[in-house]
Scaffold this motif. Structure first.
Motif, mmCIF file in Angstrom:
data_model
loop_
_atom_site.group_PDB
_atom_site.id
_atom_site.type_symbol
_atom_site.label_atom_id
_atom_site.label_comp_id
_atom_site.label_asym_id
_atom_site.label_seq_id
_atom_site.Cartn_x
_atom_site.Cartn_y
_atom_site.Cartn_z
ATOM 1 N N GLU A 109 -11.250 -1.748 1.500
ATOM 2 C CA GLU A 109 -11.089 -2.627 2.727
ATOM 3 C C GLU A 109 -9.551 -3.034 3.134
ATOM 4 O O GLU A 109 -9.416 -3.684 4.096
ATOM 5 N N HIS A 110 -8.858 -2.151 2.796
ATOM 6 C CA HIS A 110 -7.507 -2.158 3.264
ATOM 7 C C HIS A 110 -7.459 -1.562 4.630
ATOM 8 O O HIS A 110 -7.984 -0.735 4.909
ATOM 9 N N PRO A 111 -6.608 -2.465 5.359
ATOM 10 C CA PRO A 111 -6.639 -1.938 6.857
ATOM 11 C C PRO A 111 -6.254 -0.318 7.131
ATOM 12 O O PRO A 111 -6.825 0.096 8.304
ATOM 13 N N GLU A 112 -5.420 0.239 6.559
ATOM 14 C CA GLU A 112 -5.206 1.569 6.509
ATOM 15 C C GLU A 112 -6.064 2.588 5.864
ATOM 16 O O GLU A 112 -5.883 3.927 6.123
ATOM 17 N N PHE A 113 -6.932 2.081 5.312
ATOM 18 C CA PHE A 113 -8.087 3.014 4.386
ATOM 19 C C PHE A 113 -8.683 3.936 5.102
ATOM 20 O O PHE A 113 -8.630 5.166 4.919
ATOM 21 N N GLN A 114 -9.399 3.538 6.230
ATOM 22 C CA GLN A 114 -10.047 4.550 7.019
ATOM 23 C C GLN A 114 -9.155 5.538 7.685
ATOM 24 O O GLN A 114 -9.514 6.870 7.826
ATOM 25 N N HIS A 115 -8.046 5.132 8.063
ATOM 26 C CA HIS A 115 -7.050 6.313 8.475
ATOM 27 C C HIS A 115 -6.780 7.256 7.797
ATOM 28 O O HIS A 115 -7.002 8.674 8.061
ATOM 29 N N TYR A 116 -6.368 7.155 6.406
ATOM 30 C CA TYR A 116 -6.292 8.061 5.511
ATOM 31 C C TYR A 116 -7.773 8.812 5.022
ATOM 32 O O TYR A 116 -7.646 10.043 4.792
#
Length: 170
Positions: A109-116
């Motif tokens: 659920e971290h906001p940067e998760f999908q980017h990485y």
């Protein structure tokens, strides 16, 4: 006796690569390998763990069970060192990087998760383990943004450059 690589003899040059050329060589190394040794330290002391990694630019990422010793160490001290190296045939082929940074553990659920996460190639693991590609694994995902990289490539000596080069984040 014949010398295969006479340019390896004598003192090493000290000339530095410009930043763009150094980054290109670092990215080439990170793109051509997929295993590293992660060094952490925790309550029980140092731990060097072979892990498969993925990267986005100079950020290295890996997945791990939340209860693993490396994850316990990261929770205690997020400072890490990561060694990436190409197979060594001889001194002329010596090529590797020491990456220094702080590990960040990103839950799904971290906001940067999908980017990485978009750079993680989990599909081949699922195929190998007969798992459905319709159900991607969940986190956590560990991201290490490189703060400093010590890059070593002895082939650079041929062009008059130091075999050890130093990169720092902007």
């Amino acid at each position: 006796m014949a010398v295969t690589n006479p340019w390896l003899a004598g003192p090493a040059p000290t000339r530095k690569l410009d930043r763009d050329r150094l980054e290109e060589r670092i990215l080439n190394l990170l793109s051509s390998q997929n295993m590293c040794v992660l060094a952490t330290t925790g309550p029980d002391g140092p731990l060097a763990t072979p892990v498969r990694y993925f990267h986005l630019d100079t950020a290295l990422m890996f997945t791990a069970a939340a209860t693993s010793p490396k994850m316990r160490n990261i929770a205690a001290d997020p400072r890490v060192s990561i060694g990436v190296f190409a197979p060594l045939v001889g001194q002329a082929s010596s090529r590797g990087a020491q990456v220094f940074g702080r590990a960040r553990v990103l839950p799904d659920e971290h906001p940067e998760f999908q980017h990485y996460w978009s750079a993680v190639r989990w599909q081949s693991d699922h195929v190998e383990r007969s798992r459905s590609l319709d159900e991607p694994p969940s986190g956590p995902l560990v991201v290490v943004d490189a703060e400093r990289i010590v890059y070593t490539e002895h082939w650079l000596r041929r062009e008059g450059y130091a075999p050890r080069q130093f990169w720092t984040a902007k």
